[in-house]
Design an enzyme around this catalytic site. Structure first.
Site, PDB file in Angstrom:
ATOM      1  N   CYS A   2       0.829  -1.210   0.000  1.00 27.53           N
ATOM      2  CA  CYS A   2       0.000   0.000   0.000  1.00 27.53           C
ATOM      3  C   CYS A   2       0.864   1.262   0.000  1.00 27.53           C
ATOM      4  CB  CYS A   2      -0.874   0.009   1.239  1.00 27.53           C
ATOM      5  SG  CYS A   2      -1.816  -1.492   1.461  1.00 27.53           S
ATOM      6  N   ARG A  27       4.788   0.257  -6.141  1.00 25.64           N
ATOM      7  CA  ARG A  27       4.735  -0.565  -4.928  1.00 25.64           C
ATOM      8  C   ARG A  27       3.751  -1.720  -5.097  1.00 25.64           C
ATOM      9  NH1 ARG A  27       6.429   2.325  -0.071  1.00 25.64           N
ATOM     10  NH2 ARG A  27       4.898   1.174   1.113  1.00 25.64           N
ATOM     11  N   TRP A  71      -3.153  -2.674  -1.477  1.00 31.59           N
ATOM     12  CA  TRP A  71      -2.818  -4.030  -1.896  1.00 31.59           C
ATOM     13  C   TRP A  71      -3.576  -4.926  -0.929  1.00 31.59           C
ATOM     14  CZ3 TRP A  71       1.053  -7.909  -0.177  1.00 31.59           C
ATOM     15  CH2 TRP A  71       1.391  -8.812  -1.190  1.00 31.59           C
ATOM     16  N   ASN A  97      -1.562   2.078   6.173  1.00 26.03           N
ATOM     17  CA  ASN A  97      -0.724   0.944   5.771  1.00 26.03           C
ATOM     18  C   ASN A  97      -0.430   0.152   7.036  1.00 26.03           C
ATOM     19  OD1 ASN A  97      -0.601   2.022   3.249  1.00 26.03           O
ATOM     20  ND2 ASN A  97       1.568   2.569   3.313  1.00 26.03           N
ATOM     21  N   GLY A  98      -0.449  -1.159   6.951  1.00 28.11           N
ATOM     22  CA  GLY A  98      -0.108  -1.967   8.121  1.00 28.11           C
ATOM     23  C   GLY A  98      -1.218  -2.959   8.436  1.00 28.11           C
ATOM     24  N   GLU A 467      18.922 -16.531  -8.231  1.00 25.89           N
ATOM     25  CA  GLU A 467      18.464 -15.187  -8.574  1.00 25.89           C
ATOM     26  C   GLU A 467      17.922 -15.137 -10.008  1.00 25.89           C
ATOM     27  OE1 GLU A 467      17.629 -12.716  -7.060  1.00 25.89           O
ATOM     28  OE2 GLU A 467      17.711 -11.046  -8.463  1.00 25.89           O
ATOM     29  N   LYS A 471      14.156 -13.979 -10.873  1.00 26.32           N
ATOM     30  CA  LYS A 471      13.839 -12.883 -11.806  1.00 26.32           C
ATOM     31  C   LYS A 471      12.884 -13.377 -12.882  1.00 26.32           C
ATOM     32  CE  LYS A 471      14.669 -10.093 -10.118  1.00 26.32           C
ATOM     33  NZ  LYS A 471      15.347  -9.966  -8.883  1.00 26.32           N
ATOM     34  N   GLU A 474       9.262 -14.100 -11.531  1.00 27.56           N
ATOM     35  CA  GLU A 474       8.433 -12.987 -11.079  1.00 27.56           C
ATOM     36  C   GLU A 474       7.992 -12.065 -12.208  1.00 27.56           C
ATOM     37  OE1 GLU A 474      10.143 -10.163  -8.274  1.00 27.56           O
ATOM     38  OE2 GLU A 474      12.126 -10.610  -9.018  1.00 27.56           O
ATOM     39  N   HIS A 490      19.677 -35.510  -8.160  1.00 24.80           N
ATOM     40  CA  HIS A 490      19.054 -36.028  -6.941  1.00 24.80           C
ATOM     41  C   HIS A 490      17.542 -35.801  -6.935  1.00 24.80           C
ATOM     42  CE1 HIS A 490      22.959 -36.949  -5.313  1.00 24.80           C
ATOM     43  NE2 HIS A 490      23.361 -35.728  -5.584  1.00 24.80           N
ATOM     44  N   LYS A 589       6.578  -3.833  -3.995  1.00 27.99           N
ATOM     45  CA  LYS A 589       7.991  -3.467  -3.915  1.00 27.99           C
ATOM     46  C   LYS A 589       8.552  -3.648  -2.514  1.00 27.99           C
ATOM     47  CE  LYS A 589      11.901  -2.097  -5.462  1.00 27.99           C
ATOM     48  NZ  LYS A 589      12.666  -3.174  -6.129  1.00 27.99           N
TER      49      LYS A 589
HETATM   50  C1  F6R Z   1      12.744  -9.782  -6.097  1.00 29.23           C
HETATM   51  C2  F6R Z   1      12.538  -8.811  -5.040  1.00 29.23           C
HETATM   52  C3  F6R Z   1      12.235  -9.306  -3.680  1.00 29.23           C
HETATM   53  C4  F6R Z   1      12.997  -8.488  -2.632  1.00 29.23           C
HETATM   54  C5  F6R Z   1      12.584  -8.923  -1.219  1.00 29.23           C
HETATM   55  C6  F6R Z   1      13.394  -8.209  -0.156  1.00 29.23           C
HETATM   56  O1  F6R Z   1      13.046  -9.154  -7.304  1.00 29.23           O
HETATM   57  O2  F6R Z   1      12.586  -7.633  -5.261  1.00 29.23           O
HETATM   58  O3  F6R Z   1      12.533 -10.656  -3.568  1.00 29.23           O
HETATM   59  O4  F6R Z   1      14.358  -8.686  -2.831  1.00 29.23           O
HETATM   60  O5  F6R Z   1      11.231  -8.648  -1.039  1.00 29.23           O
HETATM   61  O6  F6R Z   1      13.245  -6.843  -0.245  1.00 29.23           O
HETATM   62  P1  F6R Z   1      14.244  -5.854   0.497  1.00 29.23           P
HETATM   63  O7  F6R Z   1      15.580  -6.000  -0.126  1.00 29.23           O
HETATM   64  O8  F6R Z   1      13.647  -4.497   0.279  1.00 29.23           O
HETATM   65  O9  F6R Z   1      14.247  -6.261   1.943  1.00 29.23           O
END
Ligand code: F6R
Length: 594
Positions: A2, A27, A71, A97-98, A467, A471, A474, A490, A589
């Site tokens: 949010c 976000r 959200w 938010n929260g 990673e 990527k 997502e 395995h 985000k």
């Molecule tokens: C993936 C991504 C998330 C963040 C995770 C941690 O592309 O962005 O996996 O890496 O939510 O976020 P931070 O680094 O802000 O704690």
């Protein structure tokens, strides 16, 4: 997650609110709304995008208002669950938010006192509580309401007839932007960068009373001073600058991010973290905690630290940390978090502090909650990362880890000199990866037709495989799994075949021969194979179906060039599939819920 905005000044609030909400779209959200006071309070909200809200909302005349992107967590995305929420009279509007943990008890009590609820949200109890406690003074009513609320919140309250906004925070960020005869409130810096770069970060338990000419901050009923900060991020940095998506722009910013982050620390005579002093003070072990992409940076950090410092490094997923039973006293804990607001990481930090650990945060957002909890914060210089998928923040986090380890490296003088030289050359090596987009684009077109993909790596590139898979899944919605190459046999071998491509990261280090054997095993099972290999590798071309070449680097830096290539691969695959790259479904985000 949010987003919150608020405006009070001499202009129409509505256009500020809509513009700022647009800046917070990154976000992630599924509904949005605004409330403006012009005598009475007018609310417009729905499960729609901000651009639709702008088009269909009536012109609201007032010069004070609040807005929100929601959200859905407590109650699905709908008109009625969207924020702002009001009390029974419609005179008090709140954005939040929260999460409110004692919702049921509060709601039942309020219903028994005659309050009517219309939504399924936890937020709606807040305006009702404020209505209940209002006795002619809005900030006192907010204070009284928050005293009975358990949970996390960042809220902004608007009341008809009151020329002010009241803002409060606990475990969720909120900032006040300072303008000229106008002031702003937001959950995130990019929301207000069009208007001001002067901000005050509210601290835990603060209540801010904001008029167009004044900002007063109270804590436990007494007025407190909070420092004004200048935000160094520019609005251009928070815009697409001609790129089709933020993700692509942020991938392309990485040569600069490497230069900026290294420049920050190499120019200082002081060590980033004085590990020697900490050892003298009794620190015996090191632990890194993080989530998602930051966790993958932490895993690469383990290889870097163990190779260069020859000390063991534990790495844990922050959300799992509560369930482990380690003895942690005498541990230096490093928490990596781009946003500095990830609930799981903050919870872990609090626990680390409780057991007496020294906590260092590696964060990108100045003034974020992580920086308030940590004993020390090392800032990455990635600039604002708007795309939900983390890219440049990962590289910046690696730069901090490299610098931290190289500063105390046990490597001999020659290796050290060569690593320093390579570090200086890394921006141009990354640029070479960016300039090699054509082959990546071809591979992305090919990959976009499949629904399952494996990424494999060994050693320091195993986390890069994780990673790469993260990527891809997502942003392109292709199911992807990252595996240590040796683990495929395995179990996952059962899934290999013509319809399951494998992306193999082939580094020229002590993992090379084993990786070639893995590739042969995979090809024997007919899986299409794309290799990510160094320039000059003569062997790989005869084994793989396609090869994405990356420049030669010292193996310890190979995660940087490989990760950038895989970011581009994910980006172009998602583009090929027509995905909403910057705002993938169901993702936010910063993840401020556990
Ligand atoms: C993936 C991504 C998330 C963040 C995770 C941690 O592309 O962005 O996996 O890496 O939510 O976020 P931070 O680094 O802000 O704690």
């Amino acid at each position: 997650m949010c987003g919150i905005v608020g405006y009070i000044g001499e202009k129409q609030a509505q256009s500020f609110l809509v513009n700022s909400l647009r800046r917070l779209e990154y976000r992630g959200y599924d509904s949005c709304g605004i409330a403006v006071a012009d005598g009475s309070i007018e609310v417009y909200k729905d499960a729609i995008r901000v651009e639709t809200l702008e088009r269909v909302a009536p012109q609201l005349g007032g010069k004070v208002g609040i807005g929100h992107t929601r959200w859905a967590t407590c109650g699905g995305p709908s008109q009625v669950n969207a924020h702002p929420h009001c009390d029974c009279t419609g005179n008090i509007a709140v954005v939040h938010n929260g999460v409110i943990n004692n919702l049921q008890g509060l709601k039942q009590q309020l219903i028994s006192e005659g309050h009517n609820f219309v939504s399924e949200t936890d937020t709606e109890v807040i305006p009702h509580l404020i209505e209940k406690y209002y006795n002619g003074n809005l900030e006192k009513a907010v204070e009284a309401a928050l005293r009975v609320v358990e949970g996390s919140y960042a809220i902004v309250v608007l009341m008809a007839g009151e020329p002010k906004l009241v803002a409060a925070r606990k475990d969720s960020p909120l900032i006040i932007g300072i303008g000229d005869r106008e002031n702003f409130i937001a959950s995130d810096v990019p929301a207000i960068l069009d208007y001001t770069n002067r901000v005050i970060y509210l601290e835990e338990g603060d209540i801010g009373v904001v008029t167009k000419d004044s900002i007063k901050i109270r804590r436990d009923g007494t007025e407190v001073d909070r420092e004004e900060h200048k935000v160094l991020w520019s609005i251009e940095e928070a815009q697409k600058a001609g790129y089709e998506h933020f993700m692509l722009k942020e991938i392309h910013e990485q040569p600069k991010v490497i230069r900026d982050t290294l420049g920050e620390y190499t120019s200082s005579a002081e060590p980033v973290v004085d590990l020697m002093r900490l050892r003298d003070e009794g620190i015996e072990s090191m632990l890194i905690l993080a989530c998602g992409t930051s966790y993958h940076a932490a895993l690469v950090g383990k290889y870097i630290v163990e190779e260069l410092l020859r000390i063991p490094m534990m790495v844990e997923i922050a959300s799992e940390f509560s369930y482990y039973g380690q003895t942690l006293a005498r541990t230096l804990a490093i928490v990596i978090t781009q946003s500095g607001e990830t609930a799981d990481s903050l919870k872990a930090m609090k626990r680390l502090k409780e057991v007496g650990c020294r906590v260092v945060a590696i964060a990108n957002v100045v003034g974020s909650s992580a920086s308030r909890i940590a004993d020390q914060t090392i800032y990455t210089k990635a600039g604002p990362e708007i795309s939900v998928a983390a890219t440049k923040s990962f590289t910046a986090q690696l730069m901090v880890l490299y610098w931290l380890a190289i500063g105390y490296s046990k490597a001999d003088a020659r290796r050290l000199a060569s690593m320093l030289l390579e570090l200086r050359q890394l921006p141009s090596k990354v640029q070479q990866v960016l300039d090699n987009e054509d082959i990546i684009l071809q591979c992305a077109r090919y990959l976009s037709k499949y629904e399952n993909v494996f990424f494999i790596g060994r050693g320091i590139n195993f986390p890069v495989a994780l990673e790469g898979a993260l990527k891809l899944k997502e942003v392109s919605y292709i199911h992807a799994e990252g595996y240590a190459a040796g683990e495929l046999k395995h179990g996952p071998f059962a899934l290999l075949g013509e319809n399951t491509p494998v992306i193999a990261i082939v580094a020229r280090d002590n993992t090379y021969e084993a990786m070639l054997s893995n590739i042969k095993e995979i090809k024997a099972r007919k899986s299409p194979l794309i290799a990510l290999a160094e320039e000059g590798d003569e062997v790989i071309g005869s084994l793989a179906d396609s090869v994405i070449t990356v420049p030669q680097v010292d193996a310890i830096f190979s995660p940087v060039v490989n990760a950038v290539a895989l970011q581009l691969l994910a980006y172009y695959t998602a583009k090929e599939r027509g995905c909403p790259i910057d705002f993938p479904r169901n993702l936010a985000k910063s993840v401020t819920v556990e």
